[in-house]
Design a protein around this motif. Sequence first.
Motif, PDB file in Angstrom:
ATOM      1  N   GLU A   4      -3.435  62.589   4.272  1.00  0.00           N
ATOM      2  CA  GLU A   4      -3.670  61.142   4.280  1.00  0.00           C
ATOM      3  C   GLU A   4      -4.187  60.624   2.948  1.00  0.00           C
ATOM      4  N   SER A   5      -4.791  61.489   2.137  1.00  0.00           N
ATOM      5  CA  SER A   5      -5.361  61.049   0.856  1.00  0.00           C
ATOM      6  C   SER A   5      -4.359  61.117  -0.295  1.00  0.00           C
ATOM      7  N   GLN A   6      -3.123  61.582  -0.031  1.00  0.00           N
ATOM      8  CA  GLN A   6      -2.154  61.753  -1.100  1.00  0.00           C
ATOM      9  C   GLN A   6      -1.412  60.451  -1.410  1.00  0.00           C
ATOM     10  N   ASP A   7      -0.909  60.389  -2.646  1.00  0.00           N
ATOM     11  CA  ASP A   7      -0.141  59.229  -3.098  1.00  0.00           C
ATOM     12  C   ASP A   7       1.088  59.032  -2.224  1.00  0.00           C
ATOM     13  N   ILE A   8       1.417  57.777  -1.925  1.00  0.00           N
ATOM     14  CA  ILE A   8       2.528  57.465  -1.032  1.00  0.00           C
ATOM     15  C   ILE A   8       3.846  58.033  -1.551  1.00  0.00           C
ATOM     16  N   ASN A   9       4.035  58.038  -2.874  1.00  0.00           N
ATOM     17  CA  ASN A   9       5.273  58.578  -3.435  1.00  0.00           C
ATOM     18  C   ASN A   9       5.370  60.089  -3.215  1.00  0.00           C
ATOM     19  N   LYS A  10       4.232  60.773  -3.317  1.00  0.00           N
ATOM     20  CA  LYS A  10       4.215  62.216  -3.067  1.00  0.00           C
ATOM     21  C   LYS A  10       4.524  62.506  -1.601  1.00  0.00           C
ATOM     22  N   ASN A  15      14.943  67.131  16.979  1.00  0.00           N
ATOM     23  CA  ASN A  15      15.403  66.178  15.956  1.00  0.00           C
ATOM     24  C   ASN A  15      14.261  65.542  15.165  1.00  0.00           C
ATOM     25  N   SER A  16      13.178  66.260  14.995  1.00  0.00           N
ATOM     26  CA  SER A  16      12.050  65.667  14.263  1.00  0.00           C
ATOM     27  C   SER A  16      11.111  66.742  13.740  1.00  0.00           C
ATOM     28  N   PHE A  17      10.340  66.346  12.722  1.00  0.00           N
ATOM     29  CA  PHE A  17       9.195  67.104  12.229  1.00  0.00           C
ATOM     30  C   PHE A  17       7.943  66.268  12.456  1.00  0.00           C
ATOM     31  N   LYS A  18       6.843  66.937  12.791  1.00  0.00           N
ATOM     32  CA  LYS A  18       5.556  66.276  12.974  1.00  0.00           C
ATOM     33  C   LYS A  18       4.517  66.976  12.110  1.00  0.00           C
ATOM     34  N   LEU A  19       3.597  66.213  11.543  1.00  0.00           N
ATOM     35  CA  LEU A  19       2.578  66.764  10.653  1.00  0.00           C
ATOM     36  C   LEU A  19       1.204  66.674  11.305  1.00  0.00           C
ATOM     37  N   TYR A  20       0.453  67.751  11.146  1.00  0.00           N
ATOM     38  CA  TYR A  20      -0.867  67.842  11.776  1.00  0.00           C
ATOM     39  C   TYR A  20      -1.794  68.632  10.856  1.00  0.00           C
ATOM     40  N   GLU A  21      -3.081  68.252  10.815  1.00  0.00           N
ATOM     41  CA  GLU A  21      -4.070  68.984  10.026  1.00  0.00           C
ATOM     42  C   GLU A  21      -5.372  69.126  10.812  1.00  0.00           C
ATOM     43  N   GLU A  22      -6.089  70.203  10.495  1.00  0.00           N
ATOM     44  CA  GLU A  22      -7.431  70.404  11.048  1.00  0.00           C
ATOM     45  C   GLU A  22      -8.202  71.321  10.110  1.00  0.00           C
ATOM     46  N   ASN A  23      -9.521  71.360  10.259  1.00  0.00           N
ATOM     47  CA  ASN A  23     -10.353  72.223   9.429  1.00  0.00           C
ATOM     48  C   ASN A  23     -10.084  73.692   9.747  1.00  0.00           C
ATOM     49  N   MET A  24     -10.144  74.537   8.719  1.00  0.00           N
ATOM     50  CA  MET A  24     -10.103  75.974   8.915  1.00  0.00           C
ATOM     51  C   MET A  24     -11.543  76.455   9.032  1.00  0.00           C
ATOM     52  N   ASN A  25     -11.995  76.596  10.246  1.00  0.00           N
ATOM     53  CA  ASN A  25     -13.388  76.970  10.495  1.00  0.00           C
ATOM     54  C   ASN A  25     -13.574  78.477  10.458  1.00  0.00           C
ATOM     55  N   TYR A  26     -14.751  78.896  10.035  1.00  0.00           N
ATOM     56  CA  TYR A  26     -15.152  80.274  10.235  1.00  0.00           C
ATOM     57  C   TYR A  26     -15.317  80.488  11.739  1.00  0.00           C
ATOM     58  N   THR A  76      -2.360  69.910  19.054  1.00  0.00           N
ATOM     59  CA  THR A  76      -1.659  69.070  18.080  1.00  0.00           C
ATOM     60  C   THR A  76      -1.207  67.732  18.658  1.00  0.00           C
ATOM     61  N   SER A  77      -1.953  67.220  19.620  1.00  0.00           N
ATOM     62  CA  SER A  77      -1.549  65.942  20.222  1.00  0.00           C
ATOM     63  C   SER A  77      -1.828  64.753  19.307  1.00  0.00           C
ATOM     64  N   SER A  78      -2.782  64.905  18.378  1.00  0.00           N
ATOM     65  CA  SER A  78      -3.122  63.827  17.438  1.00  0.00           C
ATOM     66  C   SER A  78      -2.459  64.114  16.093  1.00  0.00           C
ATOM     67  N   LEU A  79      -1.410  63.358  15.757  1.00  0.00           N
ATOM     68  CA  LEU A  79      -0.582  63.636  14.589  1.00  0.00           C
ATOM     69  C   LEU A  79      -0.922  62.739  13.403  1.00  0.00           C
ATOM     70  N   LEU A  80      -0.609  63.246  12.199  1.00  0.00           N
ATOM     71  CA  LEU A  80      -0.739  62.452  10.980  1.00  0.00           C
ATOM     72  C   LEU A  80       0.535  61.685  10.672  1.00  0.00           C
ATOM     73  N   ASP A  81       1.676  62.266  11.029  1.00  0.00           N
ATOM     74  CA  ASP A  81       2.960  61.660  10.684  1.00  0.00           C
ATOM     75  C   ASP A  81       4.035  62.280  11.560  1.00  0.00           C
ATOM     76  N   GLU A  82       5.134  61.565  11.704  1.00  0.00           N
ATOM     77  CA  GLU A  82       6.286  62.051  12.465  1.00  0.00           C
ATOM     78  C   GLU A  82       7.530  61.363  11.943  1.00  0.00           C
ATOM     79  N   PHE A  83       8.611  62.118  11.763  1.00  0.00           N
ATOM     80  CA  PHE A  83       9.834  61.517  11.237  1.00  0.00           C
ATOM     81  C   PHE A  83      11.053  62.270  11.762  1.00  0.00           C
ATOM     82  N   ASN A  84      12.143  61.541  11.902  1.00  0.00           N
ATOM     83  CA  ASN A  84      13.378  62.105  12.433  1.00  0.00           C
ATOM     84  C   ASN A  84      14.075  62.965  11.386  1.00  0.00           C
ATOM     85  N   VAL A  85      14.829  63.943  11.863  1.00  0.00           N
ATOM     86  CA  VAL A  85      15.633  64.817  11.019  1.00  0.00           C
ATOM     87  C   VAL A  85      17.066  64.777  11.531  1.00  0.00           C
TER      88      VAL A  85
END
Length: 371
Positions: free
Chosen positions: A4-10, A138-149, A189-198
Amino acid sequence: MFYESQDINKKNEYRDSLKIIGSLSNLFSDSNVPYLYYRIAEKIFCNSFSANDLSRGDVALDAIKNNIGIGLKTFLAGNNKSFQKVAEFNKDKPLYENKSPAKLIQAVAELRNERIKFTENLYGIDKSIYHCVIRDENSFKLYEENMNYVDIDNITDVKKVKNSIRFNDAIHDYSFNISKSTLTKRFNTSSLLDEFNVEILKNPLEDIRNCILQNELLYSSDNNIKDTVYLPLYGKNKTVYEKSGLNQWNANGRLRNENEVYLPIPVNVHKKSPAFFPDRDSPFNLKLPKGDVLQVKVCQDNSKALMSYSNRELGQWILRDVLSLEEGELVTYEKLQILGVDSVRIDKIDNINFEINFASLGSFENYLESN
């Protein structure tokens, strides 16, 4: 999180690259779920966000950007709460086999935590996360979470189910497969950052052929590594000697700095790659994983040692920054085994520029046996 913190073009470049690879799925499968090989996903991520690719490092993370460590994963959506592999301990069975389920899980959790810590120390990482590309119809979904010890003090519900041991640490659900020596973690992974069709191409091979012929694409390699050798961090019989090598600071004789070390260069390395290193006592540059550069040289009789010009700099990096040892604490093979490393990889860029990284257990023996 990272994405979410990355440049929109990236982010657009990243999505477009994933779509392109996903569109070729019919090369591998007839499914409506786009195919994505994990190594390709890693390359796309690093290229799109200008992240440092750690895939050659045999470490717990796959990429780093702005002191954030990133574990990259790709898997099927399923029920959005599947278990996915996060670590493998095939070479560490002597450290946990024949233990009770509770003791085994404690040993595996300690190994997992030590290896995350080792990787964070090695690359100067402040925070580690998982970045996941989830494959759905027909889609990819993006998800992130902390890598906890693993929270060892709060491990509960240890239960053996057939060939696996499941447990919880009040943060995540885990499962350890005994026969495969793999640790898996549940990803919700029910809470996604992004989703787009392929859009999957019907005949991707024909489309690729036409594209190449029409545009006369040229192929080239950006690999700037000329050659590679591996050096052991131990001596005979898998022993780290108490008064040489990584424990050179403990040798008898003159007063020594507590960080004085050298990396042993066995004679077999010189025989296998005689022109790899510069001549004895000739200075050259050695780039560390974090980007710092040390001036080093090959020295001692028969060119059997690699040392930094200030003999404390190499030791400061290995003993203090990476292994987190106290002054006066000996390096042992058991300590290296816990971290999953017992060698270093030296990459030759040119005659005066080299790079170093740690290598997994058995890497030196595999190097000697290779052609």
